[in-house]
Scaffold this active site. Sequence first.
Site, PDB file in Angstrom:
ATOM      1  N   HIS A  16      44.051  39.030  45.201  1.00  0.00           N
ATOM      2  CA  HIS A  16      43.781  40.260  44.455  1.00  0.00           C
ATOM      3  C   HIS A  16      43.456  39.947  42.998  1.00  0.00           C
ATOM      4  O   HIS A  16      42.629  40.614  42.374  1.00  0.00           O
ATOM      5  CB  HIS A  16      44.978  41.207  44.532  1.00  0.00           C
ATOM      6  CG  HIS A  16      45.272  41.684  45.917  1.00  0.00           C
ATOM      7  ND1 HIS A  16      44.381  42.460  46.637  1.00  0.00           N
ATOM      8  CD2 HIS A  16      46.331  41.481  46.734  1.00  0.00           C
ATOM      9  CE1 HIS A  16      44.891  42.731  47.827  1.00  0.00           C
ATOM     10  NE2 HIS A  16      46.070  42.134  47.909  1.00  0.00           N
ATOM     11  N   ASP A  72      48.701  33.373  31.988  1.00  0.00           N
ATOM     12  CA  ASP A  72      50.107  33.744  32.020  1.00  0.00           C
ATOM     13  C   ASP A  72      50.240  34.966  31.133  1.00  0.00           C
ATOM     14  O   ASP A  72      49.665  35.002  30.044  1.00  0.00           O
ATOM     15  CB  ASP A  72      51.001  32.611  31.516  1.00  0.00           C
ATOM     16  CG  ASP A  72      52.467  32.854  31.880  1.00  0.00           C
ATOM     17  OD1 ASP A  72      52.754  33.043  33.074  1.00  0.00           O
ATOM     18  OD2 ASP A  72      53.310  32.847  30.970  1.00  0.00           O
ATOM     19  N   SER A  73      50.956  35.969  31.618  1.00  0.00           N
ATOM     20  CA  SER A  73      50.997  37.216  30.872  1.00  0.00           C
ATOM     21  C   SER A  73      52.343  37.897  31.015  1.00  0.00           C
ATOM     22  O   SER A  73      53.149  37.558  31.886  1.00  0.00           O
ATOM     23  CB  SER A  73      49.880  38.155  31.340  1.00  0.00           C
ATOM     24  OG  SER A  73      50.001  38.436  32.726  1.00  0.00           O
ATOM     25  N   GLY A 157      53.164  45.891  37.979  1.00  0.00           N
ATOM     26  CA  GLY A 157      54.031  45.422  36.914  1.00  0.00           C
ATOM     27  C   GLY A 157      54.583  46.563  36.074  1.00  0.00           C
ATOM     28  O   GLY A 157      55.129  47.537  36.596  1.00  0.00           O
ATOM     29  N   HIS A 184      44.808  43.443  28.218  1.00  0.00           N
ATOM     30  CA  HIS A 184      45.065  42.125  27.627  1.00  0.00           C
ATOM     31  C   HIS A 184      44.369  41.024  28.415  1.00  0.00           C
ATOM     32  O   HIS A 184      43.839  40.084  27.837  1.00  0.00           O
ATOM     33  CB  HIS A 184      46.565  41.866  27.564  1.00  0.00           C
ATOM     34  CG  HIS A 184      47.295  42.086  28.865  1.00  0.00           C
ATOM     35  ND1 HIS A 184      47.170  43.238  29.615  1.00  0.00           N
ATOM     36  CD2 HIS A 184      48.167  41.297  29.553  1.00  0.00           C
ATOM     37  CE1 HIS A 184      47.923  43.138  30.701  1.00  0.00           C
ATOM     38  NE2 HIS A 184      48.526  41.979  30.685  1.00  0.00           N
TER      39      HIS A 184
END
Length: 201
Positions: A16, A72-73, A157, A184
């Site tokens: 996804h 990476d978030s 999230g 972002h």
Amino acid sequence: MTADPVKLVLATHNSHKVEELRRILGPLLKGIDLVGYDGPEPVEDGETFEENALIKARAAFTHTGLPTIADDSGICLAALGGAPGIHSARYAGTRVDADNVAHLLAELTRAGADAPADRRAEFCCAAAFVTEGFEHVELGVWTGTVLSEPTGANGFGYDPVFQPDGYDVASAELTADEKNAISHRSRAFTQLLPIVRAHVS
């Protein structure tokens, strides 16, 4: 005769996320075939988003030998000393989104962060590119406020409790196209792609 597209590995096992990034970058990917990663997952023991993104990209590049991107978030709140930050995906001790959101709201209540000014937040995404002899990272930041309760059914999230600046709805109430234009992740990878093109074309 048309040249074959250059393969670019996205260091994730999440199909996804590959599709999401294809939608975000769209025509910018012309001539580049973005493919998923099927190798081992590295230990993400960095202390910043940038370090963890590079760890993932380096591992995938070592495994595939192909140019690789990774990200990476997470979400960061000043009222919580920058938490959950790099621990966003497992903030409640699980990878269940609803658990993490509930834990975030409970921590804000515990910290006495009731006013909107106390609930300021940043979604951060570090996008890394690794190829032979070269590494680069771009950081995308999306500012907003954490709502008092979840709303909306889109996204994932912390989207149900994140209200982006300039909007009166949660991120989870935006369409995928609306979110992908301003998120972002979109900002980080849009900044990164010209660097990628300069090294894979």
